[in-house]
Design a protein around this motif. Structure first.
Motif, mmCIF file in Angstrom:
data_model
loop_
_atom_site.group_PDB
_atom_site.id
_atom_site.type_symbol
_atom_site.label_atom_id
_atom_site.label_comp_id
_atom_site.label_asym_id
_atom_site.label_seq_id
_atom_site.Cartn_x
_atom_site.Cartn_y
_atom_site.Cartn_z
ATOM 1 N N UNK A 143 0.531 7.045 -0.715
ATOM 2 C CA UNK A 143 1.526 8.067 -1.041
ATOM 3 C C UNK A 143 2.299 7.727 -2.315
ATOM 4 N N UNK A 144 2.797 6.497 -2.381
ATOM 5 C CA UNK A 144 3.647 6.110 -3.510
ATOM 6 C C UNK A 144 2.916 5.340 -4.601
ATOM 7 N N UNK A 145 1.663 4.971 -4.342
ATOM 8 C CA UNK A 145 0.878 4.169 -5.296
ATOM 9 C C UNK A 145 1.564 2.852 -5.635
ATOM 10 N N UNK A 146 2.238 2.282 -4.660
ATOM 11 C CA UNK A 146 2.841 0.963 -4.826
ATOM 12 C C UNK A 146 1.750 -0.093 -4.716
ATOM 13 N N UNK A 203 -5.034 10.452 6.404
ATOM 14 C CA UNK A 203 -4.464 9.497 7.349
ATOM 15 C C UNK A 203 -4.318 8.094 6.733
ATOM 16 N N UNK A 204 -4.779 7.921 5.514
ATOM 17 C CA UNK A 204 -4.729 6.601 4.876
ATOM 18 C C UNK A 204 -3.296 6.235 4.513
ATOM 19 N N UNK A 205 -2.899 5.018 4.881
ATOM 20 C CA UNK A 205 -1.615 4.487 4.441
ATOM 21 C C UNK A 205 -1.787 3.708 3.128
ATOM 22 N N UNK A 206 -2.826 2.912 3.061
ATOM 23 C CA UNK A 206 -3.084 2.127 1.854
ATOM 24 C C UNK A 206 -4.566 1.790 1.772
ATOM 25 N N UNK A 207 -4.986 1.474 0.572
ATOM 26 C CA UNK A 207 -6.332 0.957 0.364
ATOM 27 C C UNK A 207 -6.232 -0.375 -0.340
ATOM 28 N N UNK A 208 -7.148 -1.244 0.005
ATOM 29 C CA UNK A 208 -7.073 -2.584 -0.548
ATOM 30 C C UNK A 208 -8.416 -3.128 -0.982
ATOM 31 N N UNK A 209 -8.349 -4.218 -1.694
ATOM 32 C CA UNK A 209 -9.534 -4.968 -2.106
ATOM 33 C C UNK A 209 -9.467 -6.363 -1.496
ATOM 34 N N UNK A 210 -10.582 -6.763 -0.944
ATOM 35 C CA UNK A 210 -10.736 -8.110 -0.426
ATOM 36 C C UNK A 210 -11.968 -8.718 -1.085
ATOM 37 N N UNK A 244 -9.591 10.913 -4.828
ATOM 38 C CA UNK A 244 -9.545 9.944 -3.714
ATOM 39 C C UNK A 244 -10.311 8.671 -4.062
ATOM 40 N N UNK A 245 -10.096 8.208 -5.253
ATOM 41 C CA UNK A 245 -10.798 7.033 -5.737
ATOM 42 C C UNK A 245 -9.806 5.958 -6.161
ATOM 43 N N UNK A 246 -10.113 4.743 -5.802
ATOM 44 C CA UNK A 246 -9.303 3.597 -6.179
ATOM 45 C C UNK A 246 -10.117 2.723 -7.135
ATOM 46 N N UNK A 247 -9.418 2.073 -8.044
ATOM 47 C CA UNK A 247 -10.081 1.233 -9.027
ATOM 48 C C UNK A 247 -9.497 -0.181 -9.013
ATOM 49 N N UNK A 248 -10.336 -1.135 -9.363
ATOM 50 C CA UNK A 248 -9.886 -2.508 -9.556
ATOM 51 C C UNK A 248 -10.355 -2.945 -10.939
ATOM 52 N N UNK A 249 -9.420 -3.007 -11.866
ATOM 53 C CA UNK A 249 -9.724 -3.476 -13.206
ATOM 54 C C UNK A 249 -9.512 -4.977 -13.245
ATOM 55 N N UNK A 250 -10.572 -5.695 -13.543
ATOM 56 C CA UNK A 250 -10.513 -7.152 -13.535
ATOM 57 C C UNK A 250 -10.706 -7.668 -14.955
ATOM 58 N N UNK A 251 -9.690 -8.322 -15.476
ATOM 59 C CA UNK A 251 -9.724 -8.900 -16.817
ATOM 60 C C UNK A 251 -9.629 -10.415 -16.740
ATOM 61 N N UNK A 252 -9.980 -11.071 -17.835
ATOM 62 C CA UNK A 252 -9.902 -12.536 -17.908
ATOM 63 C C UNK A 252 -10.560 -13.180 -16.694
#
Length: 123
Positions: free
Chosen positions: A54-57, A30-37, A77-85
């Motif tokens: 769905x589209x990984x936009x 049922x997920x439309x998007x996942x986000x980071x705050x 079903x895993x999302x990643x946040x790669x943080x550089x600099x």
């Protein structure tokens, strides 16, 4: 219901890198998007970026564009946040969130949040 849980926070020097993970479970279809705050002490929670399921936009806040990258592993079903600099001003508690609605920019549009993980960038 959807459950999300972050991991991967820590302490890093300015200019360094860190990767956060967010695992989704439950009714992930049922997920439309996942986000980071993120939320720094004394400040409001702010949007960092998001990825549609769905589209990984991907979409990013201007403050992190070019430095942070969001990706996902469909099979896990895993999302990643790669943080550089990384900069000291990136110091905050980072939250993973999921939304079933068609908008991604506002924290109030996300129904499911993780507990948060601390990211501290030293100067």
């Amino acid at each position: 219901q959807v459950q999300v849980a972050e991991s991967g926070g820590g302490l890093v020097q300015a200019g360094g890198s860190l990767r956060l993970s967010c695992a989704a479970s439950g009714r992930t279809f049922i997920i439309y998007a996942m986000g980071w705050f993120r939320q720094a002490p004394g400040k409001e929670r702010e949007f960092v970026g998001a990825i549609t399921w769905t589209r990984s936009t991907t979409s990013y806040a201007e403050s992190v564009k070019g430095r942070f990258t969001i990706s996902r592993d469909n099979g896990q079903n895993t999302m990643y946040l790669q943080m550089n600099s990384l900069k000291p001003e990136d110091t905050a508690v980072y939250f993973c969130a999921a939304t079933t609605r068609g908008t991604i920019w506002l924290s109030r549009d996300y129904e499911y949040y993780g507990q948060g993980t601390q990211v501290t960038v030293s100067s």
